[in-house]
Write a protein that holds these residues in place. Sequence first.
Motif, PDB file in Angstrom:
ATOM      1  N   ASN A   1       0.850  -1.191   0.000  1.00 29.11           N
ATOM      2  CA  ASN A   1       0.000   0.000   0.000  1.00 29.11           C
ATOM      3  C   ASN A   1       0.882   1.236   0.000  1.00 29.11           C
ATOM      4  N   ARG A   2       0.297   2.400  -0.204  1.00 32.30           N
ATOM      5  CA  ARG A   2       1.043   3.645  -0.074  1.00 32.30           C
ATOM      6  C   ARG A   2       1.503   3.802   1.369  1.00 32.30           C
ATOM      7  N   PHE A   3       2.684   4.344   1.530  1.00 33.54           N
ATOM      8  CA  PHE A   3       3.284   4.456   2.860  1.00 33.54           C
ATOM      9  C   PHE A   3       2.369   5.225   3.816  1.00 33.54           C
ATOM     10  N   GLY A   4       2.157   4.643   5.000  1.00 31.05           N
ATOM     11  CA  GLY A   4       1.363   5.282   6.035  1.00 31.05           C
ATOM     12  C   GLY A   4      -0.128   5.031   5.940  1.00 31.05           C
ATOM     13  N   ARG A   5      -0.578   4.434   4.839  1.00 29.58           N
ATOM     14  CA  ARG A   5      -2.010   4.219   4.648  1.00 29.58           C
ATOM     15  C   ARG A   5      -2.429   2.824   5.121  1.00 29.58           C
ATOM     16  N   ILE A   6      -3.712   2.509   4.944  1.00 27.14           N
ATOM     17  CA  ILE A   6      -4.280   1.268   5.453  1.00 27.14           C
ATOM     18  C   ILE A   6      -3.673   0.067   4.724  1.00 27.14           C
ATOM     19  N   SER A   7      -3.193  -0.898   5.484  1.00 30.39           N
ATOM     20  CA  SER A   7      -2.597  -2.088   4.887  1.00 30.39           C
ATOM     21  C   SER A   7      -3.650  -2.909   4.149  1.00 30.39           C
ATOM     22  N   PRO A   8      -3.255  -3.586   3.053  1.00 27.16           N
ATOM     23  CA  PRO A   8      -4.211  -4.368   2.264  1.00 27.16           C
ATOM     24  C   PRO A   8      -4.362  -5.789   2.797  1.00 27.16           C
ATOM     25  N   THR A   9      -5.576  -6.262   2.864  1.00 25.81           N
ATOM     26  CA  THR A   9      -5.821  -7.643   3.283  1.00 25.81           C
ATOM     27  C   THR A   9      -6.505  -8.459   2.194  1.00 25.81           C
ATOM     28  N   SER A  10      -6.551  -7.925   0.977  1.00 26.85           N
ATOM     29  CA  SER A  10      -7.055  -8.680  -0.180  1.00 26.85           C
ATOM     30  C   SER A  10      -6.311  -8.210  -1.418  1.00 26.85           C
ATOM     31  N   ALA A  11      -6.346  -9.043  -2.458  1.00 22.78           N
ATOM     32  CA  ALA A  11      -5.711  -8.668  -3.723  1.00 22.78           C
ATOM     33  C   ALA A  11      -6.377  -7.431  -4.323  1.00 22.78           C
ATOM     34  N   GLU A  12      -7.686  -7.282  -4.107  1.00 17.38           N
ATOM     35  CA  GLU A  12      -8.404  -6.124  -4.635  1.00 17.38           C
ATOM     36  C   GLU A  12      -7.885  -4.831  -4.017  1.00 17.38           C
ATOM     37  N   HIS A  13      -7.558  -4.868  -2.728  1.00 23.82           N
ATOM     38  CA  HIS A  13      -6.990  -3.685  -2.076  1.00 23.82           C
ATOM     39  C   HIS A  13      -5.674  -3.280  -2.737  1.00 23.82           C
ATOM     40  N   VAL A  14      -4.837  -4.272  -3.051  1.00 26.77           N
ATOM     41  CA  VAL A  14      -3.541  -3.990  -3.674  1.00 26.77           C
ATOM     42  C   VAL A  14      -3.731  -3.334  -5.032  1.00 26.77           C
ATOM     43  N   ARG A  15      -4.578  -3.921  -5.851  1.00 26.73           N
ATOM     44  CA  ARG A  15      -4.796  -3.403  -7.211  1.00 26.73           C
ATOM     45  C   ARG A  15      -5.377  -1.995  -7.159  1.00 26.73           C
ATOM     46  N   ALA A  16      -6.314  -1.764  -6.233  1.00 25.29           N
ATOM     47  CA  ALA A  16      -6.960  -0.456  -6.150  1.00 25.29           C
ATOM     48  C   ALA A  16      -5.973   0.631  -5.740  1.00 25.29           C
ATOM     49  N   GLU A  17      -5.023   0.292  -4.884  1.00 28.19           N
ATOM     50  CA  GLU A  17      -4.133   1.313  -4.344  1.00 28.19           C
ATOM     51  C   GLU A  17      -2.860   1.503  -5.153  1.00 28.19           C
ATOM     52  N   LEU A  18      -2.273   0.413  -5.653  1.00 25.90           N
ATOM     53  CA  LEU A  18      -0.978   0.516  -6.317  1.00 25.90           C
ATOM     54  C   LEU A  18      -1.049   0.380  -7.833  1.00 25.90           C
ATOM     55  N   GLY A  19      -2.120  -0.205  -8.346  1.00 31.10           N
ATOM     56  CA  GLY A  19      -2.314  -0.266  -9.797  1.00 31.10           C
ATOM     57  C   GLY A  19      -1.123  -0.812 -10.550  1.00 31.10           C
ATOM     58  N   ASP A  20      -0.675  -0.090 -11.560  1.00 31.42           N
ATOM     59  CA  ASP A  20       0.396  -0.549 -12.445  1.00 31.42           C
ATOM     60  C   ASP A  20       1.775  -0.506 -11.803  1.00 31.42           C
ATOM     61  N   ALA A  21       1.881   0.029 -10.597  1.00 24.61           N
ATOM     62  CA  ALA A  21       3.176   0.023  -9.914  1.00 24.61           C
ATOM     63  C   ALA A  21       3.597  -1.391  -9.528  1.00 24.61           C
ATOM     64  N   VAL A  22       2.634  -2.322  -9.510  1.00 25.96           N
ATOM     65  CA  VAL A  22       2.912  -3.728  -9.206  1.00 25.96           C
ATOM     66  C   VAL A  22       2.876  -4.513 -10.507  1.00 25.96           C
ATOM     67  N   ASP A  23       3.919  -5.315 -10.742  1.00 28.63           N
ATOM     68  CA  ASP A  23       3.989  -6.069 -11.989  1.00 28.63           C
ATOM     69  C   ASP A  23       3.097  -7.303 -11.986  1.00 28.63           C
ATOM     70  N   PHE A  24       2.814  -7.860 -10.799  1.00 30.75           N
ATOM     71  CA  PHE A  24       2.053  -9.102 -10.726  1.00 30.75           C
ATOM     72  C   PHE A  24       1.446  -9.204  -9.337  1.00 30.75           C
ATOM     73  N   VAL A  25       0.206  -9.659  -9.245  1.00 29.44           N
ATOM     74  CA  VAL A  25      -0.460  -9.839  -7.955  1.00 29.44           C
ATOM     75  C   VAL A  25      -0.897 -11.291  -7.817  1.00 29.44           C
ATOM     76  N   LEU A  26      -0.399 -11.968  -6.799  1.00 35.21           N
ATOM     77  CA  LEU A  26      -0.849 -13.319  -6.483  1.00 35.21           C
ATOM     78  C   LEU A  26      -2.053 -13.209  -5.549  1.00 35.21           C
ATOM     79  N   ASP A  27      -3.172 -13.749  -5.959  1.00 32.75           N
ATOM     80  CA  ASP A  27      -4.407 -13.652  -5.181  1.00 32.75           C
ATOM     81  C   ASP A  27      -4.569 -14.881  -4.296  1.00 32.75           C
ATOM     82  N   GLY A  28      -4.425 -14.672  -3.008  1.00 30.49           N
ATOM     83  CA  GLY A  28      -4.577 -15.764  -2.059  1.00 30.49           C
ATOM     84  C   GLY A  28      -5.775 -15.594  -1.157  1.00 30.49           C
ATOM     85  N   GLY A  29      -6.738 -14.761  -1.572  1.00 34.18           N
ATOM     86  CA  GLY A  29      -7.910 -14.526  -0.749  1.00 34.18           C
ATOM     87  C   GLY A  29      -7.629 -13.562   0.389  1.00 34.18           C
TER      88      GLY A  29
END
Length: 343
Positions: free
Chosen positions: A147-175
């Motif tokens: 997540n962006r520094f200082g913000r709410i930590s992600p507990t789902s793959a959807e949170h990661v995609r919504a916050e970091l978008g294309d800054a992440v090359d690949f997201v493994l979805d483990g629920g």
Amino acid sequence: MDSATIARAVELLRAGRLVALPTETVYGLGADAANPEAVARIFAAKGRPADHPLIVHLPGAAWLEQWAREIPPLAWELAEDFWPGPLTLILKRAPGVPDAVTGGQDTVGVRVPAHPLALQLLRAFAASEPAPGTGKPGGGLAAPSANRFGRISPTSAEHVRAELGDAVDFVLDGGACPVGIESTILDLSRGPDFPPRLLRPGAITPEMILRTTGVEVEVAGKAATTDAPRVSGSLSAHYAPRTPLRLLAASEVDAAIGEAARAGRSIAVLRRLPEAGQTAELLSLHTRWLPADAEGFARELYAALREVDALGVSLILAEAVPAAGEWAAVADRLRRAACGAGA
């Protein structure tokens, strides 16, 4: 997870790219911890200060000596008792550990996550290590919260995609992450003559460590900690929504709701298990009820914070929880969220 997906993730990590991965605590933004250029991409994606150290995730305790030196017997005992699991150990860094990982300190944070997909990735990554002789430690992924520094930590793959978008090359979805808050951080870097020191509370409590090892943990705040290493999540403002958040005792919440209503403020409320006789007026608000037990509360906390932060209200009221025992980690996260909210 199928082997082709894991192989693709390993390929990207070996190329110095970023892969988000689930752990039992929160989703991590993973990079090859032995590659300073890859680690630099973590800092750029998160907007994280360069002197803020990262935690190295390992496939097992067998890799510990590649990343740490002067490892006290207690570290091995804790690894046996709590790894894989949400416990990070702070130890003296081994030669070859990049400054980018440690924030320039002589210590390094290490843990073995308990999520099966994280372990599958870590073991595949370790198996792909180049031939020995490079002088670099192996098998480790630096993986702060995705997540962006200082913000709410992600507990789902959807949170990661919504916050970091294309800054992440690949997201493994483990629920959804089953623990939901970050690991306990325990400092063992002072050597065997000093007690272990709690630098961040988590699901592994000092009481649990005392029961399994017979060793009492020194809790930050009860003793001088000016010499403590910098660690993840130790800033006063962290884990925070963008909406201002007020932390209140349970007995103060209803009065604060009424005050906000009279002032015409749009609010959302985070509360523990609803009580019998709750009025219809209060239930009509944006209220997110969280489990009454500490484990359930922790598991749902960050998702609930994200939900109410997205409502567009002007204020979040959050009911405080006990500050000790099994609730200490949740109380810590709520307090830091309130300090950083709206910033």
